[in-house]
Design an enzyme around this catalytic site. Sequence first.
Site, mmCIF file in Angstrom:
data_model
loop_
_atom_site.group_PDB
_atom_site.id
_atom_site.type_symbol
_atom_site.label_atom_id
_atom_site.label_comp_id
_atom_site.label_asym_id
_atom_site.label_seq_id
_atom_site.Cartn_x
_atom_site.Cartn_y
_atom_site.Cartn_z
ATOM 1 N N SER A 116 0.833 -1.198 0.000
ATOM 2 C CA SER A 116 0.000 0.000 0.000
ATOM 3 C C SER A 116 0.866 1.246 0.000
ATOM 4 O O SER A 116 1.970 1.255 0.567
ATOM 5 C CB SER A 116 -0.851 -0.014 1.268
ATOM 6 O OG SER A 116 -1.423 1.246 1.480
ATOM 7 N N TYR A 140 -1.803 0.084 10.352
ATOM 8 C CA TYR A 140 -2.062 -0.597 9.085
ATOM 9 C C TYR A 140 -0.845 -0.480 8.155
ATOM 10 O O TYR A 140 -0.337 -1.475 7.631
ATOM 11 C CB TYR A 140 -3.310 -0.001 8.409
ATOM 12 C CG TYR A 140 -3.428 -0.422 6.959
ATOM 13 C CD1 TYR A 140 -3.775 -1.733 6.630
ATOM 14 C CD2 TYR A 140 -3.143 0.479 5.926
ATOM 15 C CE1 TYR A 140 -3.838 -2.134 5.301
ATOM 16 C CE2 TYR A 140 -3.214 0.085 4.604
ATOM 17 C CZ TYR A 140 -3.561 -1.218 4.298
ATOM 18 O OH TYR A 140 -3.605 -1.621 2.990
ATOM 19 N N LYS A 144 2.083 -3.358 6.605
ATOM 20 C CA LYS A 144 2.481 -3.552 5.200
ATOM 21 C C LYS A 144 3.994 -3.343 5.046
ATOM 22 O O LYS A 144 4.664 -4.090 4.333
ATOM 23 C CB LYS A 144 1.703 -2.583 4.302
ATOM 24 C CG LYS A 144 0.198 -2.879 4.227
ATOM 25 C CD LYS A 144 -0.058 -4.187 3.495
ATOM 26 C CE LYS A 144 -1.508 -4.608 3.531
ATOM 27 N NZ LYS A 144 -1.779 -5.868 2.822
#
Length: 325
Positions: A116, A140, A144
């Site tokens: 991402s 989050y 990643k």
Amino acid sequence: MRVLVTGGAGYIGSHMVKLLGERGYEVLTYDNLSTGHDWAVLYGRLVVGDLAYKDKLREVFGEFKPDAVMHFAAYIVVPESVREPLKYYRNNVVNTINLLEVMEEFGVDKFIFSSSAAVYGIPEKIPVSEGAPLNPINPYGETKATVERILRDLSNSGKDFRYVSLRYFNVAGADPEGKIGFAYPNPTHLIIRAVKTAKGEFERLEIYGTDYPTPDGTCIRDYIHVVDLADAHIVALEYLLEGGQSDVFNCGYGHGYSVKEVVETVKRVTGRDFKVVEAPRREGDPPVLVADSKKIRERLGWEPKYDDLKFIVKTAWEWEVKGRG
Ligand code: UDP
């Protein structure tokens, strides 16, 4: 050629499974259906399972014998990741390690990872290129970035393992044939919220912040059609199959639209007016997030077909009114 797709019943994963099926790949979806849907898996077998269960994964690897793995299964809601970091690290990091360990046990050495633009945090330079530092600003994004580091180290370990990590920008739109699309409870994404507001599902759309240092004061994002994104995975897979080395690529078009431009486009494409109100900034939103997409175009020959905000909105709208969105 057999491809195992984790999260293949979800939004992006289901578009991937459809494209793989259309291109003649044999595909198997491994998904716990926590947010995905069985009806979204249009090709190949769906095995309902969780990445926490290594024995179940081993069974699937033993039977299906994949040549490559595409890994979409992950949690993706940024504010939830702030409140429940352990849930995010367990699913997005620990479960990815389970998958990589089972791949190693079965000698599967090609991996495509759904990363991402969140790994960049608030980039210093726009458009942001792959060489920019990883500086996530929420759990989050950290999960990643952590998986990207694990992949880098595994790839450098001397073992047979090659990967491509694709850093997604703002994925939107739906299958142009209208068979699948976004179907997730409590959507937070701008285009989905805007088309649902046009449909009457929400009373009004809030614009989070109108005092950003951008021409119209609202945030700018690089919106990419979900089918072009799926196609980026196909070119990445072909690259690995031809012996390409591990690498990381941005997936965006290289230009962006402001929130106000998106809202105007949604009104025009849907032919519906709806109430829009200005609201405070949402925490953690970088003012501008646009990909430098030269690398994937030049090295992998990726040629997007749907670089057109009106088309992205049109497919999202059609899915919303005619599909199960
Ligand atoms: N946004 C907004 N109203 C909404 C949803 C999003 O103004 O109802 C803004 C959000 O603040 C951001 C942009 O739209 O500037 C894109 O947000 P989205 O959640 O779609 O994607 P993100 O860039 O956060 O991954």
